[in-house]
Design a protein around this motif. Structure first.
Motif, mmCIF file in Angstrom:
data_model
loop_
_atom_site.group_PDB
_atom_site.id
_atom_site.type_symbol
_atom_site.label_atom_id
_atom_site.label_comp_id
_atom_site.label_asym_id
_atom_site.label_seq_id
_atom_site.Cartn_x
_atom_site.Cartn_y
_atom_site.Cartn_z
ATOM 1 N N UNK A 5 17.417 -7.974 -28.524
ATOM 2 C CA UNK A 5 16.664 -8.385 -27.345
ATOM 3 C C UNK A 5 17.611 -8.235 -26.164
ATOM 4 N N UNK A 6 17.133 -7.617 -25.110
ATOM 5 C CA UNK A 6 17.973 -7.323 -23.952
ATOM 6 C C UNK A 6 18.447 -8.619 -23.308
ATOM 7 N N UNK A 7 19.764 -8.729 -23.158
ATOM 8 C CA UNK A 7 20.349 -9.919 -22.537
ATOM 9 C C UNK A 7 21.337 -9.565 -21.423
ATOM 10 N N UNK A 8 21.553 -8.263 -21.187
ATOM 11 C CA UNK A 8 22.479 -7.876 -20.120
ATOM 12 C C UNK A 8 22.046 -6.546 -19.511
ATOM 13 N N UNK A 9 22.685 -6.192 -18.423
ATOM 14 C CA UNK A 9 22.317 -4.991 -17.668
ATOM 15 C C UNK A 9 22.478 -3.724 -18.488
ATOM 16 N N UNK A 10 23.533 -3.631 -19.298
ATOM 17 C CA UNK A 10 23.751 -2.426 -20.102
ATOM 18 C C UNK A 10 22.615 -2.233 -21.095
ATOM 19 N N UNK A 11 22.203 -3.295 -21.768
ATOM 20 C CA UNK A 11 21.104 -3.185 -22.729
ATOM 21 C C UNK A 11 19.803 -2.785 -22.032
ATOM 22 N N UNK A 12 19.575 -3.319 -20.830
ATOM 23 C CA UNK A 12 18.369 -2.948 -20.082
ATOM 24 C C UNK A 12 18.447 -1.492 -19.637
ATOM 25 N N UNK A 13 19.613 -1.063 -19.178
ATOM 26 C CA UNK A 13 19.794 0.348 -18.816
ATOM 27 C C UNK A 13 19.539 1.248 -20.027
ATOM 28 N N UNK A 14 19.987 0.820 -21.205
ATOM 29 C CA UNK A 14 19.757 1.590 -22.422
ATOM 30 C C UNK A 14 18.264 1.686 -22.740
ATOM 31 N N UNK A 15 17.538 0.573 -22.581
ATOM 32 C CA UNK A 15 16.086 0.590 -22.812
ATOM 33 C C UNK A 15 15.409 1.551 -21.844
ATOM 34 N N UNK A 16 15.785 1.481 -20.571
ATOM 35 C CA UNK A 16 15.186 2.376 -19.574
ATOM 36 C C UNK A 16 15.528 3.836 -19.867
ATOM 37 N N UNK A 17 16.733 4.093 -20.359
ATOM 38 C CA UNK A 17 17.119 5.460 -20.716
ATOM 39 C C UNK A 17 16.169 6.014 -21.775
ATOM 40 N N UNK A 18 15.921 5.241 -22.834
ATOM 41 C CA UNK A 18 15.030 5.705 -23.902
ATOM 42 C C UNK A 18 13.619 5.880 -23.358
ATOM 43 N N UNK A 19 13.125 4.912 -22.607
ATOM 44 C CA UNK A 19 11.762 4.990 -22.067
ATOM 45 C C UNK A 19 11.602 6.207 -21.155
ATOM 46 N N UNK A 20 12.566 6.439 -20.272
ATOM 47 C CA UNK A 20 12.455 7.590 -19.368
ATOM 48 C C UNK A 20 12.540 8.904 -20.138
ATOM 49 N N UNK A 21 13.409 8.963 -21.146
ATOM 50 C CA UNK A 21 13.525 10.180 -21.950
ATOM 51 C C UNK A 21 12.199 10.498 -22.627
ATOM 52 N N UNK A 22 11.568 9.490 -23.252
ATOM 53 C CA UNK A 22 10.333 9.719 -23.999
ATOM 54 C C UNK A 22 9.136 9.870 -23.065
#
Length: 142
Positions: A5-22
Motif C-alpha cells: 500500500x502506497x505510503x510514500x512519494x516513491x511508491x506513488x511515483x511507481x504506481x503512476x509510472x505503471x498506470x501511465x505506461x499501461x
C-alpha cells in the motif's frame, strides 16, 4: 510479487509510472483522464517484482462498496497471476475497512478475468476513455 500500500512519494511515483505506461502509452487514454481528482483521496497500491514496479491499482470507498480502480500490470509481466494477486490484495483492504462488497468497472476485454475471480456483471456496456467497459460486483466473505 510484493504488493505495497502506497505510503510514500516513491511508491506513488511507481504506481503512476505503471498506470501511465499501461493506460496512457499502451491504451492511448489521455493523461488528463487517467490521473484524476480522485487520486488525492484514494488508497494506492504498487506491485513490485525484484524491486521494480510492475503493477498498480487504487481503491476508493463509494456507496457501500470498495471500488477497485486503475488496476494494471505492465504488458511484459502479464500472465504471471500478478493481476489476480492485486485483486486479492484490494479485496483484503476492502474487508479491512469494514466493507463486504467490491465493485469495479472492467474493460470488456478483461471481463472473463474478473468473472473467474467471482465478479458478476451488473451493467450494459458503456464507454470510458474510448474503451468499452462493464460494471461488475462481488460479495466478499470475511
Amino acid at each position: 510479487m510484493n504488493i505495497q500500500q502506497v505510503r510514500n512519494t516513491q511508491q506513488l511515483d511507481d504506481a503512476y509510472f505503471v498506470r501511465k505506461t499501461v493506460f496512457v502509452n499502451e491504451q492511448q487514454v489521455p493523461e488528463e483522464l487517467e490521473i484524476d481528482e480522485f487520486d488525492e483521496t484514494s488508497l494506492h497500491f504498487t506491485g513490485y517484482d525484484n524491486d521494480e514496479p510492475v503493477a498498480a491499482a487504487r481503491l476508493r470507498f463509494v456507496q457501500g462498496y470498495g471500488k477497485l480502480e486503475r488496476i494494471c500490470v505492465l504488458k511484459e509481466k502479464r500472465g504471471y497471476s500478478y493481476g489476480r494477486q492485486m485483486i486479492e490484495k484490494l479485496e483484503e483492504a476492502v474487508r479491512d475497512h469494514g466493507y463486504d462488497k467490491a465493485k469495479l468497472n472492467a474493460q470488456t476485454q478483461a471481463e472473463a478475468f474478473y468473472e473467474a475471480l467471482g465478479y458478476v456483471t451488473i451493467s450494459d456496456k458503456f464507454m470510458d476513455a474510448g474503451i468499452p467497459h462493464v460494471t461488475m460486483v462481488k460479495e466478499l466473505n470475511h
